[in-house]
Design an enzyme around this catalytic site. Sequence first.
Site, mmCIF file in Angstrom:
data_model
loop_
_atom_site.group_PDB
_atom_site.id
_atom_site.type_symbol
_atom_site.label_atom_id
_atom_site.label_comp_id
_atom_site.label_asym_id
_atom_site.label_seq_id
_atom_site.Cartn_x
_atom_site.Cartn_y
_atom_site.Cartn_z
ATOM 1 N N CYS A 189 0.839 -1.204 0.000
ATOM 2 C CA CYS A 189 0.000 0.000 0.000
ATOM 3 C C CYS A 189 0.868 1.245 0.000
ATOM 4 O O CYS A 189 2.067 1.173 0.255
ATOM 5 C CB CYS A 189 -0.931 0.018 1.204
ATOM 6 S SG CYS A 189 -0.042 0.283 2.749
ATOM 7 N N CYS A 245 2.619 1.866 3.250
ATOM 8 C CA CYS A 245 3.751 0.956 3.490
ATOM 9 C C CYS A 245 4.961 1.427 2.684
ATOM 10 O O CYS A 245 6.093 1.417 3.177
ATOM 11 C CB CYS A 245 3.391 -0.462 3.060
ATOM 12 S SG CYS A 245 1.725 -0.903 3.527
ATOM 13 N N ASP A 294 -0.661 32.540 -27.219
ATOM 14 C CA ASP A 294 0.105 33.269 -28.214
ATOM 15 C C ASP A 294 -0.788 33.220 -29.465
ATOM 16 O O ASP A 294 -1.505 32.252 -29.659
ATOM 17 C CB ASP A 294 1.415 32.505 -28.440
ATOM 18 C CG ASP A 294 2.141 33.003 -29.662
ATOM 19 O OD1 ASP A 294 2.339 34.215 -29.747
ATOM 20 O OD2 ASP A 294 2.476 32.184 -30.534
#
Length: 720
Positions: free
Chosen positions: A11, A14, A419
Amino acid sequence: MSEYRVKGLSCGNCAMGLEQQIKKLEYGESATLSYNSGKLKLDSRVSLTDVERILKSDNAYIDRNQENQSQQGHEHKDHDHKHNHSHDHQGHDHGDGHSHSHDHGSSNKLMKLLIVSFIIYGAAFIFDNQLNDAIQIGMYVIAIILSGYSTFIKGLKNLFALRFNIDTLMTIALVGAVSIGEWKEATLVAILFGLNELLEGLGMEKARRSMETLLKVAPKEATVLENGIESVVPISSLKVGDLVVVKPGEKIPSDGTVKEGKSSVNEAAITGESLPVEKSGGEPVFGGSINNEGILHILIEKAYKDSSLAKILHLVEEAQETKTPTELFINKFAKYYTPIIMAISALVILIPPLLLGGDWSKWVYQGLAVLIVGCPCALILSSPIAIVSGITRNARNGILIKGGVFLEQLGKIDTLAFDKTGTLTKGEPHVEKTIVFDEDRFLLIAGSIEKSSSHPLAKAIMKKINESNIDVPAPDEIQTVSGRGIVAFVQRTQYWLGNEKSMEHIEIPVDIQKQITDLKEQGLTLVILADNHNVLGMFGISDEIREESKSVVEALHRAGIKRTVMLTGDHQKTAEKVANIVGVTSYFGGLLPEDKVNKIKELAKNGHVAMIGDGINDAPALASAQLGIAMGKGTDSAIETADIVLMQDHLGKLPEAVTIAKKVNSVIRFNIIVALGLKLIALLLTIPGLLTLWIAILSDMGATIFVTLVSLTVLIQKKS
């Protein structure tokens, strides 16, 4: 730095814990372990044995198939690593039956153990009255061991090392439940927790796998043509200057130019465009695009590792590993959250029995349930799956987002600066108006003078003249007068072609002068043709606006962008004309590159600003915006300077990217609320003493499953 692929991470929390431990090793302070991509980066002086010992404490390990590639550093990582990476994880997608990736295998094993545990638990529960206590407890113990032994072992190790993560909390809860004789609950806790780990792993795996399907577009080998002999070589050995043959259905191995042959090419892997692009001699091609029908001979101009595709894949991989501000906050929060919950748990166990005469076994049980609420898994998972899904989904559309941070920012943008040239317009002039005073000579003479010129305005004029199918004579002589235009003799008569200034030799009549002023008012560039006495006619030329610009600006406003601003070096009249057609909220003309930078800084004071340009001359402005977006059919400077790159040469996919980013942000917010909300409800249940172990587990597990599923919805692409 060396890089390794780590498998078996259970996980996010962990992975954070493991990273902390690795950082404590000698030379380990720069180590990073990413749960999102399963990658470990280390200083090469760090002891691998120690690293493996730390990983083993969480049942994770370094995948040896990867290691030799990654060791060779950055250069090789770009190509070899990519393929192994995708082969390895994708094993079971190849249909060869025996090359399952280990992660997949371990999740299968866990699933089988959980099913067996559940059957044993069910049997013990149903035949509760028929069985004697010893047999029943024995069945519960077997079920606990089958589904929870790995958690239990990890938890005990962590407990002795005073590391409090989810495994430690679960272990304390299991031991506690068993010690007060709650066998039934303890077993259910073990099974539900196993299920939780399984689902959590599968969710991240799904997101990673969709990312890796994307990485599989990389070509594996190329057919090189040398002295008329074809030989198949691995992609990594291709050199600049090699001539390769690409047959129909094959991938183009790297960036290059078509030497001979004619075909259409599918560039979807690079630009996200599904329509094929026609290619013939002299035209550029991208590595990773697929040749459709003809045979192409291509001159390789970049080694694969420098090709657009390799860069894209590398960026997409790197993108998974950057932590967003939200993730950093969650990780920090998780660090304090667990100890606080442990303190609350201790108070729940001690205060009612000691001060309020409560029943010890009841409150010990409540306290254990509170402990389980202390697991921050769902919270830590609320962000990474959604981010990897968002980056993947955009990459499929040919939009490169260089990191979770930029995805999060894109979702917050309220001001978009464009632009003009090359972004909202095509960046190539075209004749918009033609005014003719001398029907016989105007196009004929203009064509004669402009025919051999390579000037962009001349090309636009020739395009217009070619529509009329007239045969233009060759000029007798041509002389260019700088800043003015051209003086030429055609069929022994002198002509002047150019702007207003080059017409000083004649008196321009008032009505023609009015037309000239009118065209200039419309923001057009003028090219006038005159002989010794009269004006023969004139062209009004403008930069062609892209067909999709207006609808893209509308779609951006719908997607929640409040201000769209156009910045251009062209004069104010031209700016006004384009702005009105395209529908931007404001515009500024006559800006030098440094003026653009200042404008962006000014806009940034009132909101989140992204600047979008074609990546070449806009580099300073792109760099100074909070978010730089470049569109550049894969130009190197665009890929390098911008935070987000649109691999198409138009803005069509931008609104969807904004929508995806906003969705990812709202999914993460929603996930955090759900994860914390369910925890809060569970904690409040302790007040009346209603919190049970399995409600505590379900609040965590429900949140984890929910968060995972909601995050994966980001990957769902509506068929357009």
